[in-house]
Every structure is written in C-alpha cells, then in structure tokens.
Enzyme design. Structure first.
Site, PDB file in Angstrom:
ATOM      1  N   ASP A  82       0.885  -1.163   0.000  1.00 38.31           N
ATOM      2  CA  ASP A  82       0.000   0.000   0.000  1.00 38.31           C
ATOM      3  C   ASP A  82       0.927   1.218   0.000  1.00 38.31           C
ATOM      4  O   ASP A  82       2.083   1.124   0.412  1.00 38.31           O
ATOM      5  CB  ASP A  82      -0.880  -0.026   1.250  1.00 38.31           C
ATOM      6  CG  ASP A  82      -1.804   1.174   1.333  1.00 38.31           C
ATOM      7  OD1 ASP A  82      -2.418   1.534   0.304  1.00 38.31           O
ATOM      8  OD2 ASP A  82      -1.908   1.764   2.423  1.00 38.31           O
ATOM      9  N   ARG A  83       0.462   2.355  -0.472  1.00 37.22           N
ATOM     10  CA  ARG A  83       1.342   3.527  -0.513  1.00 37.22           C
ATOM     11  C   ARG A  83       1.236   4.336   0.783  1.00 37.22           C
ATOM     12  O   ARG A  83       2.124   4.289   1.616  1.00 37.22           O
ATOM     13  CB  ARG A  83       1.017   4.403  -1.736  1.00 37.22           C
ATOM     14  CG  ARG A  83       2.132   5.422  -2.008  1.00 37.22           C
ATOM     15  CD  ARG A  83       1.745   6.461  -3.023  1.00 37.22           C
ATOM     16  NE  ARG A  83       0.903   7.480  -2.398  1.00 37.22           N
ATOM     17  CZ  ARG A  83       0.445   8.547  -3.011  1.00 37.22           C
ATOM     18  NH1 ARG A  83       0.694   8.743  -4.287  1.00 37.22           N
ATOM     19  NH2 ARG A  83      -0.310   9.421  -2.365  1.00 37.22           N
ATOM     20  N   ASP A  84       0.134   5.069   0.943  1.00 37.15           N
ATOM     21  CA  ASP A  84      -0.009   5.973   2.085  1.00 37.15           C
ATOM     22  C   ASP A  84      -0.108   5.173   3.385  1.00 37.15           C
ATOM     23  O   ASP A  84      -1.011   4.365   3.558  1.00 37.15           O
ATOM     24  CB  ASP A  84      -1.236   6.868   1.909  1.00 37.15           C
ATOM     25  CG  ASP A  84      -1.164   7.703   0.639  1.00 37.15           C
ATOM     26  OD1 ASP A  84      -0.076   8.244   0.344  1.00 37.15           O
ATOM     27  OD2 ASP A  84      -2.177   7.809  -0.066  1.00 37.15           O
ATOM     28  N   ASP A 123       1.045   9.060   5.920  1.00 34.96           N
ATOM     29  CA  ASP A 123      -0.284   9.380   5.410  1.00 34.96           C
ATOM     30  C   ASP A 123      -0.741  10.707   6.011  1.00 34.96           C
ATOM     31  O   ASP A 123      -1.293  10.755   7.099  1.00 34.96           O
ATOM     32  CB  ASP A 123      -1.265   8.262   5.752  1.00 34.96           C
ATOM     33  CG  ASP A 123      -2.616   8.443   5.086  1.00 34.96           C
ATOM     34  OD1 ASP A 123      -2.850   9.501   4.461  1.00 34.96           O
ATOM     35  OD2 ASP A 123      -3.443   7.525   5.194  1.00 34.96           O
ATOM     36  N   GLY A 181      -2.919  12.496   4.423  1.00 38.46           N
ATOM     37  CA  GLY A 181      -4.244  12.711   3.851  1.00 38.46           C
ATOM     38  C   GLY A 181      -4.146  13.312   2.462  1.00 38.46           C
ATOM     39  O   GLY A 181      -3.672  14.433   2.309  1.00 38.46           O
ATOM     40  N   GLN A 206      -6.685   5.883  -4.386  1.00 38.34           N
ATOM     41  CA  GLN A 206      -6.430   7.322  -4.504  1.00 38.34           C
ATOM     42  C   GLN A 206      -7.740   8.053  -4.766  1.00 38.34           C
ATOM     43  O   GLN A 206      -7.965   8.644  -5.830  1.00 38.34           O
ATOM     44  CB  GLN A 206      -5.396   7.586  -5.616  1.00 38.34           C
ATOM     45  CG  GLN A 206      -4.008   7.085  -5.293  1.00 38.34           C
ATOM     46  CD  GLN A 206      -3.403   7.788  -4.087  1.00 38.34           C
ATOM     47  OE1 GLN A 206      -3.493   9.015  -3.936  1.00 38.34           O
ATOM     48  NE2 GLN A 206      -2.784   7.021  -3.193  1.00 38.34           N
ATOM     49  N   SER A 207      -8.615   8.019  -3.763  1.00 40.65           N
ATOM     50  CA  SER A 207      -9.945   8.633  -3.931  1.00 40.65           C
ATOM     51  C   SER A 207      -9.881  10.142  -4.047  1.00 40.65           C
ATOM     52  O   SER A 207     -10.866  10.768  -4.444  1.00 40.65           O
ATOM     53  CB  SER A 207     -10.868   8.239  -2.777  1.00 40.65           C
ATOM     54  OG  SER A 207     -10.476   8.864  -1.581  1.00 40.65           O
ATOM     55  N   HIS A 219     -11.105   6.078  -8.083  1.00 45.22           N
ATOM     56  CA  HIS A 219     -12.544   6.274  -7.900  1.00 45.22           C
ATOM     57  C   HIS A 219     -12.920   6.773  -6.501  1.00 45.22           C
ATOM     58  O   HIS A 219     -12.225   6.524  -5.526  1.00 45.22           O
ATOM     59  CB  HIS A 219     -13.280   4.962  -8.199  1.00 45.22           C
ATOM     60  CG  HIS A 219     -12.993   4.449  -9.566  1.00 45.22           C
ATOM     61  ND1 HIS A 219     -12.252   3.315  -9.788  1.00 45.22           N
ATOM     62  CD2 HIS A 219     -13.321   4.958 -10.785  1.00 45.22           C
ATOM     63  CE1 HIS A 219     -12.140   3.129 -11.094  1.00 45.22           C
ATOM     64  NE2 HIS A 219     -12.773   4.109 -11.717  1.00 45.22           N
ATOM     65  N   CYS A 269     -16.676   0.460  -7.747  1.00 47.46           N
ATOM     66  CA  CYS A 269     -15.761  -0.172  -8.696  1.00 47.46           C
ATOM     67  C   CYS A 269     -15.197  -1.474  -8.112  1.00 47.46           C
ATOM     68  O   CYS A 269     -15.350  -1.748  -6.928  1.00 47.46           O
ATOM     69  CB  CYS A 269     -14.606   0.773  -9.027  1.00 47.46           C
ATOM     70  SG  CYS A 269     -13.566   1.144  -7.591  1.00 47.46           S
ATOM     71  N   ASP A 316      -1.799  -0.893   5.800  1.00 46.58           N
ATOM     72  CA  ASP A 316      -2.048  -0.288   7.114  1.00 46.58           C
ATOM     73  C   ASP A 316      -3.533  -0.239   7.471  1.00 46.58           C
ATOM     74  O   ASP A 316      -3.905   0.357   8.468  1.00 46.58           O
ATOM     75  CB  ASP A 316      -1.441   1.118   7.185  1.00 46.58           C
ATOM     76  CG  ASP A 316      -2.144   2.111   6.272  1.00 46.58           C
ATOM     77  OD1 ASP A 316      -2.632   1.706   5.199  1.00 46.58           O
ATOM     78  OD2 ASP A 316      -2.192   3.309   6.634  1.00 46.58           O
TER      79      ASP A 316
END
Length: 179
Positions: free
Chosen positions: A8-10, A16, A18, A52-53, A91, A97, A126
């Site tokens: 996962d990235r953030d 993170d 935000g 990545q909302s 999304h 989705c 996380d």
C-alpha cells in the site's frame, strides 16, 4: 512465476498526511528503502497497490498523481530499488468499482500482468481494506503495519502478522519466499 510484495502507498511507503499528491508533502517512512531493497534481494517483485480517492473527489488530478508517482519511482531508483508496478484506484468510495480495496481488482490485475506467484506473495498494508483485498486475491501472507492508521482488534484479526512499520522487514529472516 515470481512472488511479489504488494505495498500500500499511504501509511506504508509514505506518511499518510491525507490525500498526498505533491512531493513536498510526501515523506517516506523511515526504513522503507532498506526494506524494499531487502525484499528485492530475496527475489520478490515490488508492486504498489493504492486507493487514490482524492482523484475521484476532485482534490487532485490523475496527472498530478502520475507526476508524484514518477517522482516516487525515481527516488526508489536512486536507492537502487526497482518498483515493478504501480496500480491505483482513482474512484470515489461510492462508485462501486472493483479496483478500490477491499475489492481485489488492483491485485488481480498485477498478478495477471506480472505472472505473480500469489501463494508465495506478501501484502503490506495499514488498513483492514488492504488485508481484505489480499485475502480475496489469494495473497499468501498478509502483514498489517502500524505506521499508518490506528488499528482495531477487527483490523488485526485480518492479518497474519502485525509490524510496527515496514522497517521491520530487513531485520526478519522469515521474509524469504516460501518454497
């Protein structure tokens, strides 16, 4: 077939804050380069899978995400680390989705495109959504890290292991791909 570490990235690669979408707000988690280099030496592919909302919410554009991703990949390359793929869901959470974690779409796409041995692969995330996506995709080992969100008992129950941070990877001998 090659095993992969899905990241996962953030909260795993970077702090993170935000909706991180610019290099000046992207702070790498301490030890991420050492851990990724360790995984790479052990024969794992490195694949980023990230919701990545902020794109779907209109907070930043797809182009801004791609620019940040190119910058991030260049930083990994400067450290001698090759990221084999970056998969993202742009999304809004209400879009329904199949790529937004906890759905397994991002992982399944990477598995197909890179001929990944999913049973010998790892997911580092996380959030419970990361663990659920990994379980649905058949990822062999699910590791929840505490460097991102606060973890509930239910979150912890979805993981095979809990680490304080990704930096723990290079100190463990049990990260070798399973036979």
């Amino acid at each position: 077939m090659t095993p992969a570490v899905f990241l996962d990235r953030d909260g795993v690669i970077n702090v993170d804050h935000g909706y991180v979408h610019t290099p000046d707000t992207f702070d790498f988690i301490d030890g991420v380069f050492d851990a990724c280099a360790y995984f790479q030496r052990q024969g794992y592919l490195l694949v980023v899978v990230t919701n990545q909302s902020g794109i779907g919410r209109g907070l930043f554009s797809e182009a801004q995400f791609q620019q940040l991703t190119a910058w991030m990949l260049a930083r990994f390359e400067q450290e001698g680390i090759h990221i084999d793929g970056v998969y993202h869901c742009p999304h809004h959470p209400d879009d329904g989705c199949d790529c937004r974690k906890p759905a397994p779409g991002l992982l399944r796409q990477a598995i197909r495109e890179h001929d990944i041995d999913v049973a010998r692969s790892l997911m580092l995330g996380d959030k419970a959504a990361d663990m659920a996506a990994a379980a649905a995709a058949g990822v062999g080992r699910r590791i929840l890290v505490r460097s991102g969100q606060a973890l509930s008992h239910a979150d912890a129950g979805q993981a095979d292991e809990i680490w304080d941070s990704i930096r723990e990877a290079s100190s463990l001998t049990l990260c070798h791909p399973k036979p």
